[in-house]
Write a protein that holds these residues in place. Structure first.
Motif, PDB file in Angstrom:
ATOM      1  N   ILE A 185       0.806  -1.216   0.000  1.00  0.00           N
ATOM      2  CA  ILE A 185       0.000   0.000   0.000  1.00  0.00           C
ATOM      3  C   ILE A 185       0.837   1.264   0.000  1.00  0.00           C
ATOM      4  O   ILE A 185       0.378   2.310  -0.387  1.00  0.00           O
ATOM      5  CB  ILE A 185      -1.014   0.037   1.162  1.00  0.00           C
ATOM      6  N   THR A 224      -7.465   0.983   0.869  1.00  0.00           N
ATOM      7  CA  THR A 224      -6.084   1.168   1.293  1.00  0.00           C
ATOM      8  C   THR A 224      -5.202   1.290   0.072  1.00  0.00           C
ATOM      9  O   THR A 224      -5.521   0.761  -0.991  1.00  0.00           O
ATOM     10  CB  THR A 224      -5.600  -0.013   2.155  1.00  0.00           C
ATOM     11  N   HIS A 239      -8.089   6.114  -3.661  1.00  0.00           N
ATOM     12  CA  HIS A 239      -8.726   6.900  -2.596  1.00  0.00           C
ATOM     13  C   HIS A 239      -8.050   8.259  -2.420  1.00  0.00           C
ATOM     14  O   HIS A 239      -6.996   8.516  -2.979  1.00  0.00           O
ATOM     15  CB  HIS A 239      -8.762   6.125  -1.266  1.00  0.00           C
ATOM     16  N   GLU A 283      -6.664  11.100   0.465  1.00  0.00           N
ATOM     17  CA  GLU A 283      -6.248  11.225   1.861  1.00  0.00           C
ATOM     18  C   GLU A 283      -5.821  12.658   2.154  1.00  0.00           C
ATOM     19  O   GLU A 283      -5.028  13.239   1.419  1.00  0.00           O
ATOM     20  CB  GLU A 283      -5.094  10.276   2.176  1.00  0.00           C
ATOM     21  N   THR A 294      -1.665   7.750   6.456  1.00  0.00           N
ATOM     22  CA  THR A 294      -2.129   6.433   6.900  1.00  0.00           C
ATOM     23  C   THR A 294      -2.305   5.486   5.716  1.00  0.00           C
ATOM     24  O   THR A 294      -2.386   4.296   5.899  1.00  0.00           O
ATOM     25  CB  THR A 294      -3.481   6.537   7.631  1.00  0.00           C
ATOM     26  N   MET A 295      -2.395   6.058   4.522  1.00  0.00           N
ATOM     27  CA  MET A 295      -2.656   5.330   3.288  1.00  0.00           C
ATOM     28  C   MET A 295      -4.018   4.647   3.314  1.00  0.00           C
ATOM     29  O   MET A 295      -4.256   3.672   2.628  1.00  0.00           O
ATOM     30  CB  MET A 295      -1.540   4.338   2.984  1.00  0.00           C
ATOM     31  N   ILE A 296      -4.907   5.188   4.122  1.00  0.00           N
ATOM     32  CA  ILE A 296      -6.291   4.728   4.188  1.00  0.00           C
ATOM     33  C   ILE A 296      -7.162   5.964   4.056  1.00  0.00           C
ATOM     34  O   ILE A 296      -6.900   6.983   4.684  1.00  0.00           O
ATOM     35  CB  ILE A 296      -6.598   4.029   5.527  1.00  0.00           C
TER      36      ILE A 296
END
Length: 142
Positions: free
Chosen positions: A49, A85, A108, A110, A119-121
């Motif tokens: 990720i 992610t 996504h 961020e 956070t890479m989420i």
């Protein structure tokens, strides 16, 4: 009594989750930008990720406003179950004078406040292929 506490806690959490906007709000829209970098993530399909991303180019100052105006018109949506992610193959890193960073990826979006680590989420993503089209429009001969 425990049942009531659990039920009310669950309802409270659901209400909090439903209060978040359905679309990404671009919190730094209109703020001065230091740089915009287009990146390629060759490890996007390998479960990595983070990984090392290849820099394609930095946008010239005269291209920043038009790029951001186009970016802000791309439809987004909230996608939290489960949250995506990794950024995907195509990534745009926007650094603001305030020190905040927004990373827009094909997987996504961020937002990273000054001093925080990525956070890479993310809970938001683009709703169509328009992001990739915009990315390639500005990627110098790539």
């Amino acid at each position: 009594m425990k049942k009531y506490v659990i039920v009310f806690s669950l309802i409270y959490v659901l209400l909090l989750c439903s209060c978040a906007p359905r679309n990404y709000t671009f919190p730094n829209k209109g703020q001065p930008v230091t740089s915009i970098e287009l990146l390629y993530n060759p490890h996007a399909n390998k479960g990595n990720i983070g990984g090392h991303m290849e820099s394609i180019c930095f946008l010239q100052k005269e291209d920043i406003d038009s790029f951001l105006q186009a970016l802000y018109t791309i439809e987004t949506h909230r996608c939290t179950t489960p949250p995506p992610t990794g950024y995907g193959f195509y990534v745009v890193r926007v650094v603001y004078e305030s020190g905040d960073i927004e990373i827009f990826g094909s997987r996504h979006i961020e937002f990273i406040e000054q001093g925080n680590e990525p956070t890479m989420i993310g809970e938001y993503c683009f709703s169509s292929e328009t992001f990739k089209e915009l990315f390639f429009e500005y990627a110098d001969n790539w």
